[in-house]
Design an enzyme around this catalytic site. Structure first.
Site, PDB file in Angstrom:
ATOM      1  N   ARG A 167       0.699  -1.190   0.012  1.00 27.89           N
ATOM      2  CA  ARG A 167      -0.008   0.013   0.191  1.00 27.89           C
ATOM      3  C   ARG A 167       0.762   1.246  -0.026  1.00 27.89           C
ATOM      4  NH1 ARG A 167      -3.164  -3.133   3.696  1.00 27.89           N
ATOM      5  NH2 ARG A 167      -4.873  -4.064   2.719  1.00 27.89           N
ATOM      6  N   LYS A 170       3.987  11.478 -11.086  1.00 29.67           N
ATOM      7  CA  LYS A 170       3.245  10.896 -11.994  1.00 29.67           C
ATOM      8  C   LYS A 170       3.848   9.340 -12.322  1.00 29.67           C
ATOM      9  CE  LYS A 170       0.454  14.170 -14.658  1.00 29.67           C
ATOM     10  NZ  LYS A 170       0.377  14.542 -15.931  1.00 29.67           N
ATOM     11  N   GLU A 185      10.841  17.756 -24.518  1.00 30.38           N
ATOM     12  CA  GLU A 185      10.367  18.234 -23.120  1.00 30.38           C
ATOM     13  C   GLU A 185      10.826  19.589 -22.595  1.00 30.38           C
ATOM     14  OE1 GLU A 185       7.420  16.930 -22.513  1.00 30.38           O
ATOM     15  OE2 GLU A 185       7.470  14.711 -22.495  1.00 30.38           O
ATOM     16  N   LYS A 198       8.832  22.817 -13.723  1.00 27.73           N
ATOM     17  CA  LYS A 198       8.110  21.647 -13.254  1.00 27.73           C
ATOM     18  C   LYS A 198       7.778  21.651 -11.899  1.00 27.73           C
ATOM     19  CE  LYS A 198       6.721  17.204 -14.140  1.00 27.73           C
ATOM     20  NZ  LYS A 198       6.489  15.810 -14.834  1.00 27.73           N
ATOM     21  N   GLU A 253      -3.030  17.308 -11.013  1.00 32.84           N
ATOM     22  CA  GLU A 253      -3.711  17.805 -12.434  1.00 32.84           C
ATOM     23  C   GLU A 253      -5.100  18.268 -12.419  1.00 32.84           C
ATOM     24  OE1 GLU A 253      -1.554  16.167 -15.710  1.00 32.84           O
ATOM     25  OE2 GLU A 253      -3.335  16.245 -16.740  1.00 32.84           O
ATOM     26  N   ARG A 303      -1.339  21.832 -14.271  1.00 32.58           N
ATOM     27  CA  ARG A 303      -0.262  20.987 -14.504  1.00 32.58           C
ATOM     28  C   ARG A 303      -0.677  20.355 -15.809  1.00 32.58           C
ATOM     29  NH1 ARG A 303       2.315  16.085 -10.820  1.00 32.58           N
ATOM     30  NH2 ARG A 303       3.294  15.323 -12.593  1.00 32.58           N
ATOM     31  N   ASN A 310       1.129  19.101 -20.821  1.00 33.51           N
ATOM     32  CA  ASN A 310       0.912  18.097 -21.900  1.00 33.51           C
ATOM     33  C   ASN A 310       0.737  18.631 -23.011  1.00 33.51           C
ATOM     34  OD1 ASN A 310       0.627  15.745 -20.425  1.00 33.51           O
ATOM     35  ND2 ASN A 310      -0.901  16.507 -19.376  1.00 33.51           N
ATOM     36  N   HIS A 342       1.049  16.618 -26.086  1.00 32.23           N
ATOM     37  CA  HIS A 342       1.102  15.079 -25.732  1.00 32.23           C
ATOM     38  C   HIS A 342      -0.476  14.319 -26.069  1.00 32.23           C
ATOM     39  CE1 HIS A 342       4.350  16.300 -23.327  1.00 32.23           C
ATOM     40  NE2 HIS A 342       4.457  15.081 -22.738  1.00 32.23           N
ATOM     41  N   HIS A 383       0.629  10.974 -27.644  1.00 30.83           N
ATOM     42  CA  HIS A 383       0.126   9.827 -27.237  1.00 30.83           C
ATOM     43  C   HIS A 383      -0.340   8.950 -28.254  1.00 30.83           C
ATOM     44  CE1 HIS A 383       0.427  11.211 -22.596  1.00 30.83           C
ATOM     45  NE2 HIS A 383       1.740  11.059 -23.241  1.00 30.83           N
ATOM     46  N   HIS A 408       8.747   8.457 -27.057  1.00 29.55           N
ATOM     47  CA  HIS A 408       7.727   9.575 -26.506  1.00 29.55           C
ATOM     48  C   HIS A 408       8.239  11.040 -26.743  1.00 29.55           C
ATOM     49  CE1 HIS A 408       5.030  11.168 -23.572  1.00 29.55           C
ATOM     50  NE2 HIS A 408       6.096  11.919 -23.110  1.00 29.55           N
TER      51      HIS A 408
HETATM   52  P1  NAD Z   1      13.506   5.351 -21.788  1.00 29.82           P
HETATM   53  O1  NAD Z   1      13.205   5.127 -20.392  1.00 29.82           O
HETATM   54  O2  NAD Z   1      12.709   4.155 -22.570  1.00 29.82           O
HETATM   55  O3  NAD Z   1      15.001   5.585 -22.054  1.00 29.82           O
HETATM   56  C1  NAD Z   1      15.271   5.642 -23.320  1.00 29.82           C
HETATM   57  C2  NAD Z   1      16.263   4.530 -23.809  1.00 29.82           C
HETATM   58  O4  NAD Z   1      17.809   5.137 -23.174  1.00 29.82           O
HETATM   59  C3  NAD Z   1      16.412   3.048 -23.382  1.00 29.82           C
HETATM   60  O5  NAD Z   1      16.869   2.304 -24.078  1.00 29.82           O
HETATM   61  C4  NAD Z   1      17.156   3.436 -21.960  1.00 29.82           C
HETATM   62  O6  NAD Z   1      17.790   1.941 -21.655  1.00 29.82           O
HETATM   63  C5  NAD Z   1      18.248   4.358 -22.619  1.00 29.82           C
HETATM   64  N1  NAD Z   1      19.127   4.814 -21.440  1.00 29.82           N
HETATM   65  C6  NAD Z   1      18.812   5.366 -20.355  1.00 29.82           C
HETATM   66  N2  NAD Z   1      19.544   5.909 -19.943  1.00 29.82           N
HETATM   67  C7  NAD Z   1      20.815   5.782 -20.585  1.00 29.82           C
HETATM   68  C8  NAD Z   1      21.992   6.279 -20.598  1.00 29.82           C
HETATM   69  N3  NAD Z   1      22.534   7.274 -19.588  1.00 29.82           N
HETATM   70  N4  NAD Z   1      23.034   5.946 -21.339  1.00 29.82           N
HETATM   71  C9  NAD Z   1      22.546   5.051 -22.497  1.00 29.82           C
HETATM   72  N5  NAD Z   1      21.448   4.791 -22.469  1.00 29.82           N
HETATM   73  C10 NAD Z   1      20.420   4.884 -21.669  1.00 29.82           C
HETATM   74  O7  NAD Z   1      12.578   6.635 -22.232  1.00 29.82           O
HETATM   75  P2  NAD Z   1      12.514   7.963 -21.822  1.00 29.82           P
HETATM   76  O8  NAD Z   1      12.519   8.939 -22.696  1.00 29.82           O
HETATM   77  O9  NAD Z   1      13.682   8.374 -20.470  1.00 29.82           O
HETATM   78  O10 NAD Z   1      11.078   8.242 -21.232  1.00 29.82           O
HETATM   79  C11 NAD Z   1       9.781   7.992 -21.735  1.00 29.82           C
HETATM   80  C12 NAD Z   1       8.756   7.449 -20.736  1.00 29.82           C
HETATM   81  O11 NAD Z   1       8.737   8.503 -19.945  1.00 29.82           O
HETATM   82  C13 NAD Z   1       7.646   7.258 -21.532  1.00 29.82           C
HETATM   83  O12 NAD Z   1       6.999   6.156 -20.920  1.00 29.82           O
HETATM   84  C14 NAD Z   1       6.721   8.517 -20.987  1.00 29.82           C
HETATM   85  O13 NAD Z   1       5.466   8.116 -21.172  1.00 29.82           O
HETATM   86  C15 NAD Z   1       7.179   8.720 -19.760  1.00 29.82           C
HETATM   87  N6  NAD Z   1       7.029  10.111 -19.209  1.00 29.82           N
HETATM   88  C16 NAD Z   1       6.777  10.348 -17.838  1.00 29.82           C
HETATM   89  C17 NAD Z   1       6.463  11.346 -17.424  1.00 29.82           C
HETATM   90  C18 NAD Z   1       6.022  11.541 -15.971  1.00 29.82           C
HETATM   91  O14 NAD Z   1       5.751  12.457 -15.402  1.00 29.82           O
HETATM   92  N7  NAD Z   1       5.837  10.564 -15.115  1.00 29.82           N
HETATM   93  C19 NAD Z   1       6.759  12.555 -18.253  1.00 29.82           C
HETATM   94  C20 NAD Z   1       7.259  12.512 -19.353  1.00 29.82           C
HETATM   95  C21 NAD Z   1       7.452  11.082 -19.873  1.00 29.82           C
HETATM   96  N1  GLY Z   2       4.602  15.292 -17.983  1.00 26.49           N
HETATM   97  C1  GLY Z   2       3.443  15.759 -17.611  1.00 26.49           C
HETATM   98  C2  GLY Z   2       3.392  15.804 -16.053  1.00 26.49           C
HETATM   99  O1  GLY Z   2       4.019  15.599 -15.310  1.00 26.49           O
HETATM  100  O2  GLY Z   2       2.154  16.293 -15.558  1.00 26.49           O
END
Ligand code: NAD
Ligand code: GLY
Length: 366
Positions: free
Chosen positions: A118, A140, A182, A224, A234, A238, A242, A245, A249, A262
């Protein structure tokens, strides 16, 4: 080292930004128990896991779970893999999960932490530009569903965020560009001066100049943190984070998770949101050109994939989390540096934006 604070009352936490922070054990004072589970993936673990483990020093039970790499693995099966390891290693409610990786690992680790017994603590150690400027901050967490991106999740804030900018040296170029989408977003929705700074410094950012990267990451996290502090769950401002997005998406889900990154989908989506803002008469053509130029300078796609029809977009956008009572709401630009969330746009203009990609010839970027 620079430090920022996300101001959320008793759930406030610091963001540490600087070079070489991975080795400094900064998270130790934010770990409340004696058990730690590091969650990483097959790409990042060989690069950085040992250093993170060493930085924790003695005194903890440190276990690890290494997941397959890729957006296509951001699902409930992998969350179960984390739970299996936590239970196998007898982690209790005082455990802390540490996310070592990009946004995929961060979102999944946070979600597992939100659910395990939990809710337990977690720490973010983001290793992509995208996760350093966006996903590691704000709480998030979640996974994808075949019918929609990030559809299963929870708000769960980390205990701290440790951003070591030197890990970006191993990041593939395409991933660096995805992160810049971003960064540009913050300029477009919130800070016109930052947008101008980005335009002037894009070459330095593309070549990973350390000081410019730190400055861009710092300002992005600052914006942020300000937005999240005002609207954690949100219900208002917030949603502006997006920009692009809703279109993006839809692209990710349609192409198959992991095909378009992404950030790439957000790049093309930002262009579509900008196009619609112009069609509404809110921004001049010169601003549309400016947005296209900065996205292109960051090596991002500005046209949606050519295998997506208007109906594909409409069907996928209908499940967006900003839809209320069946009504689609979009983040659009009032001017560069100021955005709004609105349902107040003629459907015909949205159709024109969706059709414009076809007229231009959609891209087969990824
Ligand atoms: P990812 O986590 O898939 O990483 C991208 C690639 O880079 C992967 O292959 C990873 O293994 C590799 N990698 C990571 N760090 C590395 C490094 N230092 N050196 C070499 N390779 C490395 O992608 P991302 O772009 O980091 O994240 C995308 C995700 O984030 C999506 O799922 C998206 O929905 C999510 N997201 C979430 C929020 C939120 O607020 N929670 C905001 C924006 C995006
Ligand atoms: N990436 C959008 C948010 O964190 O709200």
């Amino acid at each position: 080292m620079k430090t920022l604070n996300v101001d959320l009352g008793d759930r406030s936490y610091p963001i540490f930004i600087g070079e070489g922070l991975l080795d400094q054990g900064l998270m130790r004072e934010h770990i409340r128990g004696k058990q730690v589970m590091i969650v990483s993936n097959e790409t990042v673990a060989p690069l950085y896991l040992e250093r993170l483990q060493a930085s924790l020093g003695d005194g903890y039970q440190v276990d690890t779970v290494i997941l397959p790499d890729g957006e296509q693995y951001k699902n409930l099966d992998q969350i179960n893999t984390i739970f299996d390891q936590l239970l196998t290693c007898r982690h209790n409610r005082t455990t802390t999960l540490i996310a070592l990786g990009g946004g995929v690992i961060g979102d999944m680790t946070g979600f597992a932490a939100a659910c395990y017994q939990r809710g337990v603590d977690f720490v973010q150690v983001p290793t992509t530009l995208l996760s350093q400027v966006d996903s590691s901050v704000g709480g998030k967490t979640g996974v994808n569903h075949p019918q929609g991106k990030n559809m299963i999740g929870a708000f769960h804030q980390p205990r701290c965020v440790v951003i070591d900018t030197t890990v970006l040296n191993t990041l593939p170029e395409r991933e660096l560009a995805a992160g810049l989408a971003e960064v540009i977003k913050y300029g477009l929705i919130y800070d016109a001066e930052f947008l101008s700074w980005l335009e002037a410094n894009m070459d330095a950012l593309n070549s990973r100049a350390p000081q410019e990267l730190i400055q861009a990451i710092f300002r992005s996290c600052e914006v942020k943190a300000e937005v999240v502090a005002q609207d954690e769950k949100e219900s208002g401002i917030r949603a502006l984070l997006n920009l692009g997005h809703t279109f993006g998406h839809a692209i990710e889900a349609h192409q198959g998770y992991g095909q378009w990154l992404h950030g790439e989908a957000v790049g093309a989506g930002t262009m579509m949101a900008t196009d619609l803002s112009h069609r509404l008469g809110w921004i001049p053509q010169a601003d549309v050109d400016r947005v296209r130029m900065i996205l292109e300078a960051a090596k991002l796609p500005v046209i949606a994939p050519d295998n997506m029809s208007e109906d594909d977009f409409k069907n996928l956008m209908a499940v967006d989390k900003k839809v209320i009572d069946g009504q689609l709401r979009l983040v659009l630009l009032k001017q560069l540096g100021e955005a709004v969330v609105t349902a107040d746009f003629p459907a015909a203009l949205l159709e024109e934006t969706l059709a414009a990609g076809e007229q231009l010839g959609r891209s087969d970027n990824a």
